[in-house]
Design a protein around this motif. Structure first.
Motif, PDB file in Angstrom:
ATOM      1  N   LYS A   1       1.773   3.933  18.593  1.00 42.06           N
ATOM      2  CA  LYS A   1       2.566   3.239  17.765  1.00 42.06           C
ATOM      3  C   LYS A   1       1.456   1.451  17.183  1.00 42.06           C
ATOM      4  O   LYS A   1       2.537   0.848  16.096  1.00 42.06           O
ATOM      5  N   GLU A   2       1.214   1.047  17.854  1.00 41.34           N
ATOM      6  CA  GLU A   2      -0.274  -0.136  17.426  1.00 41.34           C
ATOM      7  C   GLU A   2      -0.790  -0.247  15.964  1.00 41.34           C
ATOM      8  O   GLU A   2      -1.873  -1.278  15.508  1.00 41.34           O
ATOM      9  N   TYR A   3      -1.318   1.489  15.410  1.00 38.89           N
ATOM     10  CA  TYR A   3      -1.984   2.018  14.508  1.00 38.89           C
ATOM     11  C   TYR A   3      -1.478   0.937  12.884  1.00 38.89           C
ATOM     12  O   TYR A   3      -0.384   0.642  12.986  1.00 38.89           O
ATOM     13  N   ARG A   4      -2.269   0.212  12.661  1.00 36.25           N
ATOM     14  CA  ARG A   4      -1.495  -0.541  11.091  1.00 36.25           C
ATOM     15  C   ARG A   4      -2.082   0.809  10.342  1.00 36.25           C
ATOM     16  O   ARG A   4      -3.663   1.038   9.597  1.00 36.25           O
TER      17      ARG A   4
ATOM     18  N   LYS B   1       0.784  -4.116   3.173  1.00 36.45           N
ATOM     19  CA  LYS B   1      -0.376  -4.001   4.164  1.00 36.45           C
ATOM     20  C   LYS B   1      -0.383  -4.795   5.603  1.00 36.45           C
ATOM     21  O   LYS B   1       0.381  -5.969   6.015  1.00 36.45           O
ATOM     22  N   GLY B   2      -0.806  -4.230   6.325  1.00 28.91           N
ATOM     23  CA  GLY B   2      -0.744  -4.469   7.855  1.00 28.91           C
ATOM     24  C   GLY B   2      -0.070  -3.825   8.444  1.00 28.91           C
ATOM     25  O   GLY B   2       0.549  -4.289   9.727  1.00 28.91           O
ATOM     26  N   SER B   3       1.352  -2.815   7.881  1.00 27.41           N
ATOM     27  CA  SER B   3       2.297  -2.265   8.878  1.00 27.41           C
ATOM     28  C   SER B   3       1.801  -1.688   9.433  1.00 27.41           C
ATOM     29  O   SER B   3       1.073  -0.900   9.692  1.00 27.41           O
ATOM     30  N   THR B   4       2.625  -2.004  11.097  1.00 22.22           N
ATOM     31  CA  THR B   4       2.336  -0.352  11.886  1.00 22.22           C
ATOM     32  C   THR B   4       2.520   0.867  11.696  1.00 22.22           C
ATOM     33  O   THR B   4       3.637   0.963  11.125  1.00 22.22           O
TER      34      THR B   4
ATOM     35  N   ILE C   1       0.816  -1.464  -0.504  1.00 17.70           N
ATOM     36  CA  ILE C   1      -0.151   0.062   0.514  1.00 17.70           C
ATOM     37  C   ILE C   1       0.785   1.092  -0.416  1.00 17.70           C
ATOM     38  O   ILE C   1       1.945   1.105   0.353  1.00 17.70           O
ATOM     39  N   THR C   2      -0.142   1.909  -0.538  1.00 11.34           N
ATOM     40  CA  THR C   2       1.140   3.548  -0.724  1.00 11.34           C
ATOM     41  C   THR C   2       0.509   4.886   0.803  1.00 11.34           C
ATOM     42  O   THR C   2      -0.663   4.455   0.588  1.00 11.34           O
TER      43      THR C   2
END
Length: 365
Positions: free
Chosen positions: A349-352, A299-302, A282-283
């Motif tokens: 920091k946990e936000y995806r 996709k799914g990165s914090t 994703i961008t």
């Protein structure tokens, strides 16, 4: 960098012509086998209308798109895994890519020779994939032998590793690529990843058709789709000849040219879209008066991991992130308008991270 895509296929299927067109890198493209020996490398800016809209809002000094890298890897032939046609050298280049674009010739042309004398997409795909599988079998056999040696010393995990590679070996022998091998647990996933197998790379088939057939699928393309459906692989139809013509046009004339051919988008855009989807990319954006920049993450990165893509210090010293949704910013036209409506979000920091997020990172090192 978005991702690195290796362009593979038999000689004379249009790989270098396509590479030249989408990267404008000027790689040698000739009507004889092995005109490409060392891989040609081209970096391509990823077109994104959202970046243009953000630039219109912020009017920055610099606009930086995300990019992807293409490697034009020399044509593979039967026996490549044993060194035919400089095969070992060519196969080694594949280990360094994130994904494979397997170019398949799907056009008839008596003026362009075929290494096997006729056009047959199924046969051509099998030749290339068989060579990749044979090379991987060499690697897997070494892994099994090594694990078996460690088993004799009492290493219990080595026995499990040997059993996994034996299962994988059987699948490779049946013609299945390692990319579709199902691991039983995280440990097996790590063993598979560390083997760096050629056939573990996700694949999209790129059907190179004649410029007169770019709007409709011919029988060759349909055969490729049948193969892809069994493997759950992706298929992109392009005409390398058309892409070459588009590359020579001024940017402002390209859309009209494609429209005249009944095409909604270029082959490059198709490859990027399918490549991003294939690798689950994703961008996201950073934006300000100095610079508007597009970045790529999985996709799914914090948001903390995304911050590390911008700069390692941002990830180490991450405090929080201020986020705007692109659609909100594009609609309302300014940060001030979003603040007024309470549409700027503070995230930990946990936000995806989501596709299209516009991010401002607060950090302290």
């Amino acid at each position: 960098m978005g991702f690195t895509c290796g362009i593979v296929g038999l000689p004379n299927v249009g790989k270098s012509t396509l590479f030249n067109a989408i990267t404008s890198a000027g790689a040698e493209a000739s009507n004889y086998p092995f005109c490409t020996i060392d891989p040609n490398v081209g970096v391509v800016a990823v077109p994104d209308e959202r970046l243009d809209r953000l630039a219109a809002i912020y009017k920055p000094s610099k606009t930086v798109p995300t990019s992807l890298q293409f490697l034009d890897i020399a044509g593979l032939v039967k026996g490549a895994s044993k060194g035919e046609g400089l095969g070992n050298q060519f196969l080694s280049h594949i280990r360094d890519v994130d994904a494979i674009a397997h170019v398949v010739r799907c056009f008839e042309d008596p003026n362009v020779m075929h290494v096997d004398g006729s056009v047959d997409p199924k046969r051509d795909i099998e030749v290339v994939e068989t060579e990749l599988i044979l090379k991987d079998l060499e690697t897997v056999d070494k892994k099994i032998a090594d694990a078996d040696r460690r088993t004799k010393t009492g290493d219990k995990k080595a026995k499990l590793e040997s059993e996994m590679f034996l299962r994988l070996r059987n699948e490779l022998l049946s013609g299945r690529l390692a990319h579709y091998f199902v691991t039983k647990n995280e440990e097996e996933t790590l063993w598979l990843r560390d083997a760096h197998l050629l056939t573990s790379k996700p694949v999209m088939y790129v059907c190179n058709v004649h410029e007169t057939e770019v709007k409709e699928e011919n029988e060759f393309v349909r055969r490729v789709r049948e193969i892809a459906m069994k493997e759950e692989a992706r298929v992109v139809t392009v005409s390398a000849a058309v892409e070459a013509e588009v590359a020579e046009l001024p940017p402002e004339e390209r859309e009209g040219f494609l429209s005249g051919l009944g095409m909604k988008e270029s082959g490059l855009k198709k490859l990027i879209r399918e490549g991003y989807d294939l690798l689950r990319l994703i961008t996201f954006f950073t934006a300000g008066p100095k610079e508007v920049h597009a970045w790529t993450v999985r996709k799914g990165s914090t948001v903390q991991e995304a911050a590390g893509v911008i700069h390692s210090d941002f990830e180490k010293g991450f405090i929080r992130a201020e986020l705007m949704k692109y659609i909100d910013l594009a609609t309302l036209g300014s940060e001030a308008a979003l603040r007024e409506k309470g549409l700027i979000h503070i995230e930990g920091k946990e936000y995806r991270i989501e596709d299209g997020d516009v991010v401002f990172v607060r950090f302290n090192v």
